[in-house]
Design an enzyme around this catalytic site. Structure first.
Site, PDB file in Angstrom:
ATOM      1  N   ASN A 164      -1.318  10.576  -5.085  1.00  0.00           N
ATOM      2  CA  ASN A 164       0.027  10.429  -5.608  1.00  0.00           C
ATOM      3  C   ASN A 164       0.658   9.937  -4.564  1.00  0.00           C
ATOM      4  OD1 ASN A 164      -0.699  12.136  -3.890  1.00  0.00           O
ATOM      5  ND2 ASN A 164       1.605  13.737  -4.307  1.00  0.00           N
ATOM      6  N   GLY A 186       0.319   6.245  -1.815  1.00  0.00           N
ATOM      7  CA  GLY A 186      -0.348   4.583  -1.114  1.00  0.00           C
ATOM      8  C   GLY A 186       0.148   3.502   0.018  1.00  0.00           C
ATOM      9  N   HIS A 187      -0.603   3.330   0.903  1.00  0.00           N
ATOM     10  CA  HIS A 187      -0.343   2.869   2.108  1.00  0.00           C
ATOM     11  C   HIS A 187      -0.943   1.332   1.709  1.00  0.00           C
ATOM     12  CE1 HIS A 187      -0.502   6.768   3.664  1.00  0.00           C
ATOM     13  NE2 HIS A 187      -1.775   6.513   3.879  1.00  0.00           N
ATOM     14  N   GLY A 215       8.520   8.726   3.448  1.00  0.00           N
ATOM     15  CA  GLY A 215       7.002   8.254   2.957  1.00  0.00           C
ATOM     16  C   GLY A 215       7.634   7.030   2.401  1.00  0.00           C
ATOM     17  N   ASP A 216       6.702   6.332   2.560  1.00  0.00           N
ATOM     18  CA  ASP A 216       6.819   4.906   2.314  1.00  0.00           C
ATOM     19  C   ASP A 216       6.952   3.927   4.178  1.00  0.00           C
ATOM     20  OD1 ASP A 216       6.051   4.413  -0.324  1.00  0.00           O
ATOM     21  OD2 ASP A 216       8.226   6.076  -0.566  1.00  0.00           O
ATOM     22  N   THR A 232       3.775   4.294  -7.820  1.00  0.00           N
ATOM     23  CA  THR A 232       4.458   4.914  -8.572  1.00  0.00           C
ATOM     24  C   THR A 232       4.759   3.398  -9.887  1.00  0.00           C
ATOM     25  OG1 THR A 232       6.365   5.403  -7.968  1.00  0.00           O
ATOM     26  CG2 THR A 232       5.337   6.662  -8.001  1.00  0.00           C
ATOM     27  N   LYS A 249       2.933   3.618   6.799  1.00  0.00           N
ATOM     28  CA  LYS A 249       1.544   4.261   7.510  1.00  0.00           C
ATOM     29  C   LYS A 249       0.471   3.242   7.938  1.00  0.00           C
ATOM     30  CE  LYS A 249       2.485   8.154   5.422  1.00  0.00           C
ATOM     31  NZ  LYS A 249       3.931   7.611   4.840  1.00  0.00           N
ATOM     32  N   GLY A 250       0.382   2.317   6.865  1.00  0.00           N
ATOM     33  CA  GLY A 250      -1.108   1.718   6.297  1.00  0.00           C
ATOM     34  C   GLY A 250      -0.838   1.027   7.862  1.00  0.00           C
ATOM     35  N   LYS A 309       9.891  -2.439   9.802  1.00  0.00           N
ATOM     36  CA  LYS A 309      10.436  -2.959   9.054  1.00  0.00           C
ATOM     37  C   LYS A 309      11.692  -3.358   9.877  1.00  0.00           C
ATOM     38  CE  LYS A 309       8.471  -2.152   4.584  1.00  0.00           C
ATOM     39  NZ  LYS A 309       9.265  -2.418   3.077  1.00  0.00           N
ATOM     40  N   ASP A 345      12.699  -5.867  10.991  1.00  0.00           N
ATOM     41  CA  ASP A 345      13.027  -7.621  10.341  1.00  0.00           C
ATOM     42  C   ASP A 345      13.467  -7.828   9.412  1.00  0.00           C
ATOM     43  OD1 ASP A 345      10.193  -6.259   9.908  1.00  0.00           O
ATOM     44  OD2 ASP A 345      10.323  -7.867   7.929  1.00  0.00           O
TER      45      ASP A 345
END
Length: 429
Positions: free
Chosen positions: A38, A40-41, A12-13, A301, A16-17, A331, A333
């Site tokens: 539970n 976040g994007h 996760g994280d 969270t 995706k957004g 990411k 960069d």
């Protein structure tokens, strides 16, 4: 036109957004197919506006796109209304959001049981977000859950809540020493909340299939990641649903043969929130650098993410279990200004080398990474818009990850903004 699945290929994280936002102008529909609030994007628009979404699909930020909360999602009514209000206040048009009649509702007793269970387990806790996700999915599988369509019939809703609380209150009072919940109070609360979303309830599986028949493009947006899948993840340190691509068909009502592209999202390094195995986890200044430079704090969270080097073992695993056709590497960069960048190419488990994910979770816990080192780069890559504009060492790093992961890296994120992206191959095809 195709249905495209977008799935996180790690824990996760992964970003995706950003991927959804980038594709938004080419899409007519964006669907959340599992999970709840539970996850976040984070989406950063070209003007610098930053949005953190937990339940509503990222496509809500793209004008003209119809967004769907699918039947596989568990919905907290209060969170839904709060998120909608926040978007409305910032001038976002939320009129094109639909809610599957068959999605399940997170009830107040789900949240209560989730929180007290984690406290009761103490050091043995799984590390849930305490938002009632797991207990809601438990009720769904036990066939005692409350679905979105139930708010349209007060009698049915009342019957379901009363039946559920006959057992749940026993658990709360006799096991956890908490107060019992009043059934009528729960019903009244949910019905009041329902006034704010009843007009969005729809037969979304029918609408999505009709859209595909008209030649429209549908993006199925997973939350969390492959290694958090309840079947294919690092069990028991997983979520309660199936973020993997197979869950996209189940959680949306779109048949698997209509899915033509599976876009996996890979971070150029690895992160994880909460408990569970993490073979490449760093505890030194490199880990601190990745966390600080990458802004590694959980959107939902607020917890600091654990950080580590890129793990090609889990990337290959994600390619296999999802049938990934393309990757979006995010990411890149963040890795600028490192002399060398290690890549985990295998595991050492008690002297035995594993190039693929071990079958035993005990072995995953004991796995020590086998690293291959790549030369780093110091140039600012945030202005690169073609692959050739990247420093040679950055190009080589991407190509090595592509080789190890087993799928083509079609897009590369070189910054948080929508426009800070390199597109090597069109994924809408």
């Amino acid at each position: 036109m195709p249905a495209i699945v977008l799935i996180g290929a790690q824990w996760g994280d992964e970003g995706k957004g950003k991927a959804t936002d980038l594709l938004g102008g080419r899409l007519q529909w964006v669907v959340r197919y599992q999970g709840g609030n539970n996850a976040g994007h984070t989406v950063v628009l070209p003007n610098g506006d930053k949005f953190a979404l937990h339940l509503i699909p990222s496509g809500i930020l793209t004008p003209g796109v119809t967004n769907v909360i699918g039947n596989g999602v568990v919905v907290d009514p209060g969170v839904l209304l709060t998120e909608l209000a926040g978007l409305d206040e910032r001038g976002v048009d939320t009129s094109r959001l639909l809610l599957s009649a068959d999605a399940h509702l997170i009830m107040p007793y789900h949240v209560a049981i989730d929180k007290v269970t984690e406290r009761f387990l103490g050091a043995k806790k799984i590390g849930t977000t305490g938002r009632g996700i797991g207990p809601c999915y438990q009720d769904k599988l036990a066939r005692v859950g409350v679905r979105v369509q139930d708010v349209l019939d007060e009698k049915i809703l009342t019957q379901k809540v009363e039946a559920a609380l006959e057992f749940k209150n026993q658990v709360l009072v006799k096991i956890y020493n908490r107060k019992a919940l009043d059934p009528q109070q729960v019903v009244d609360e949910v019905l009041e909340q329902a006034d704010g979303f009843k007009h969005r309830i729809a037969d979304t599986r029918l609408q999505l299939n009709e859209a595909l028949e008209r030649g429209e493009t549908v993006l199925l947006e997973g939350s969390q990641g492959t290694l958090l899948d309840v079947d294919h993840g690092t069990y028991p340190y997983v979520t309660s649903s199936n973020p993997t691509s197979g869950g996209a068909a189940v959680g949306s009502g779109i048949g698997p043969t209509k899915i033509t592209t599976v876009l996996g999202i890979l971070k150029a390094y690895t992160t994880r929130v909460g408990s569970g195995p993490f073979p490449t986890e760093l505890f030194d200044q490199n880990g601190e650098y990745l966390a600080k430079t990458g802004g590694e704090v959980g959107v939902t969270t607020g917890r600091a993410r654990r950080t580590g080097w890129f793990d090609a073992v889990i990337a290959r695993y994600a390619t296999r279990v999802n049938g990934i056709t393309d990757y979006f590497l995010t990411k890149l960069d963040v890795l600028s200004s490192l002399d060398t960048i290690p890549i985990c190419v295998g595991y050492d488990v008690d002297g035995v080398r594993y190039d693929e994910m071990p079958m035993s979770q005990t072995d995953v816990h004991h796995a020590k990474p086998i690293y291959e080192e790549m030369p780093g780069w110091w140039e600012d890559i945030s202005h690169a818009r073609t692959f050739e504009e990247l420093p040679k060492n950055a190009q080589n790093y991407v190509l090595r990850l592509e080789e190890l992961s087993g799928a083509y890296i079609s897009c590369i994120g070189v910054g948080p903004g929508r426009d800070e992206t390199i597109v090597r191959r069109d994924v809408v095809r």
